[in-house]
Enzyme design. Structure first.
Site, mmCIF file in Angstrom:
data_model
loop_
_atom_site.group_PDB
_atom_site.id
_atom_site.type_symbol
_atom_site.label_atom_id
_atom_site.label_comp_id
_atom_site.label_asym_id
_atom_site.label_seq_id
_atom_site.Cartn_x
_atom_site.Cartn_y
_atom_site.Cartn_z
ATOM 1 N N ASN A 5 0.860 -1.181 0.000
ATOM 2 C CA ASN A 5 0.000 0.000 0.000
ATOM 3 C C ASN A 5 0.903 1.241 0.000
ATOM 4 O OD1 ASN A 5 -1.906 1.962 0.357
ATOM 5 N ND2 ASN A 5 -2.398 1.423 2.482
ATOM 6 N N LYS A 55 0.080 4.211 -0.454
ATOM 7 C CA LYS A 55 -0.611 5.417 0.033
ATOM 8 C C LYS A 55 -0.346 6.581 -0.928
ATOM 9 C CE LYS A 55 -0.444 3.546 4.643
ATOM 10 N NZ LYS A 55 -0.395 3.769 6.089
ATOM 11 N N HIS A 113 -9.858 1.419 4.136
ATOM 12 C CA HIS A 113 -8.639 1.668 4.912
ATOM 13 C C HIS A 113 -8.920 2.703 6.002
ATOM 14 C CE1 HIS A 113 -4.586 2.886 5.994
ATOM 15 N NE2 HIS A 113 -4.199 1.721 5.502
ATOM 16 N N GLU A 150 -7.358 5.141 7.000
ATOM 17 C CA GLU A 150 -7.084 6.539 6.648
ATOM 18 C C GLU A 150 -8.232 7.127 5.826
ATOM 19 O OE1 GLU A 150 -3.144 5.918 5.057
ATOM 20 O OE2 GLU A 150 -2.427 5.458 7.076
ATOM 21 N N GLU A 160 -6.087 -4.396 10.547
ATOM 22 C CA GLU A 160 -5.088 -3.364 10.795
ATOM 23 C C GLU A 160 -5.493 -2.527 12.008
ATOM 24 O OE1 GLU A 160 -2.756 -2.291 7.044
ATOM 25 O OE2 GLU A 160 -4.584 -1.105 6.987
ATOM 26 N N GLY A 198 1.735 2.906 10.954
ATOM 27 C CA GLY A 198 2.499 4.119 10.675
ATOM 28 C C GLY A 198 3.728 4.335 11.544
ATOM 29 N N SER A 249 2.753 -1.556 10.700
ATOM 30 C CA SER A 249 4.181 -1.576 11.050
ATOM 31 C C SER A 249 4.871 -2.908 10.754
ATOM 32 C CB SER A 249 4.380 -1.178 12.514
ATOM 33 O OG SER A 249 3.947 0.148 12.714
HETATM 34 P P1 PGA Z 1 2.378 0.781 7.804
HETATM 35 O O1 PGA Z 1 0.959 0.970 7.103
HETATM 36 O O2 PGA Z 1 2.947 -0.507 7.291
HETATM 37 O O3 PGA Z 1 3.154 1.972 7.359
HETATM 38 O O4 PGA Z 1 2.133 0.762 9.285
HETATM 39 C C1 PGA Z 1 0.068 -0.075 6.948
HETATM 40 C C2 PGA Z 1 -1.222 0.432 6.362
HETATM 41 O O5 PGA Z 1 -1.705 1.505 6.747
HETATM 42 O O6 PGA Z 1 -1.805 -0.207 5.471
#
Ligand code: PGA
Length: 260
Positions: free
Chosen positions: A18, A20, A104, A106, A174, A180, A221
């Protein structure tokens, strides 16, 4: 929690990148894609790269049949029309994507509700895409309210979505508190507990045959040092990787750890 492992068929692992809202330029996006492709010869897992929409067309060259495919990070529930700024699942499909991430955290933080997510998931399936549906609690509490929250989020995000699509559905668990920079991944033991919890709830929503076809993956993470334990001790069907999917070398190590 007791769980009969026969209920879940052995599935090919899935590792989702991902990206983003990264990287800033097409040149960089192509470099990362090319480099992941370069490492892919030995990949056993299915890898799905989800770049920003604007790079999808140019990244078609990284597709490797049966190994690497492309996905969107969201899609709308209508196929076309007056919906400024939206992208439809059909458009993604026509652009060469075969997966899409939906719900997601976000996006949910930008007022996307589980009801909207359910409409999007159904539209994506109807367009012939596979869906990576994200769920996860914001925080934990001692009373287990987060478990009730998770059940409700899963049920509502799958409302009206028939079990006939189960083989094309992956649930990405998640926990928001693990996503993050500056956060730590969940322990493999807890990932295991949560994957069992989610699988049980999927049986409740559908039935054990359909639930057995759905992949449950973990995100938050993930890096090259924790990927192995999360997948193999956590007993999930794969990973959703944010930050470390933008580093082709690290991401490829993650895939290889999953493959072991
Ligand atoms: P991250 O993000 O691996 O940077 O923690 C995962 C995600 O939000 O899909």
């Amino acid at each position: 929690m007791r769980y009969n492992h026969c209920m879940a068929k052995k599935k090919r692992k899935l590792v989702v990148a991902n990206w983003k809202m990264n990287p800033l330029s097409l040149t960089e996006a192509k470099q990362i894609g090319k480099s992941i492709r370069g490492h892919s010869r030995s990949f056993q897992s299915k890898v799905v790269i989800c770049p920003p929409f604007v790079y999808l067309n140019e990244l078609k060259s990284v597709i490797v049949k049966d190994k690497i495919s492309l996905g969107g990070q969201d899609a709308f529930f209508e196929s076309k029309g007056s919906f400024t700024g939206e992208i439809s699942p059909e458009m993604l499909k026509n652009m060469g994507a075969d997966h899409v991430i939906m719900g997601h955290s976000e996006r949910r933080a930008m007022a996307e509700t589980s009801e909207m997510v359910a409409k999007k998931v159904l539209a994506a399936f109807k367009a012939g895409l596979s869906v990576i549906l994200c769920v996860g609690e914001k925080e934990r509490d001692d009373h287990g309210h987060y478990l009730a929250f998770l059940k409700e989020q899963l049920s509502t995000s799958l409302k009206g979505v028939s079990k006939k699509y189960s083989a094309k559905l992956s649930i990405a668990y998640e926990p928001i508190w693990a996503i993050g920079k500056g956060h730590e991944a969940m322990t493999p033991h807890d990932v295991h507990q949560m994957s069992i919890f989610i699988r049980k709830h999927l049986i409740h929503i559908y039935n054990s045959v359909a639930a057995g076809e759905i992949k449950v993956i973990y995100g938050g993470s993930v890096d090259s040092t924790n990927a192995y334990a999360i997948v193999h001790e956590g007993e999930v069907d794969g990973l959703l990787v944010g930050r470390d999917s933008l580093n082709a070398k690290d991401f490829s190590i993650i895939v290889k750890e999953v493959d072991k």
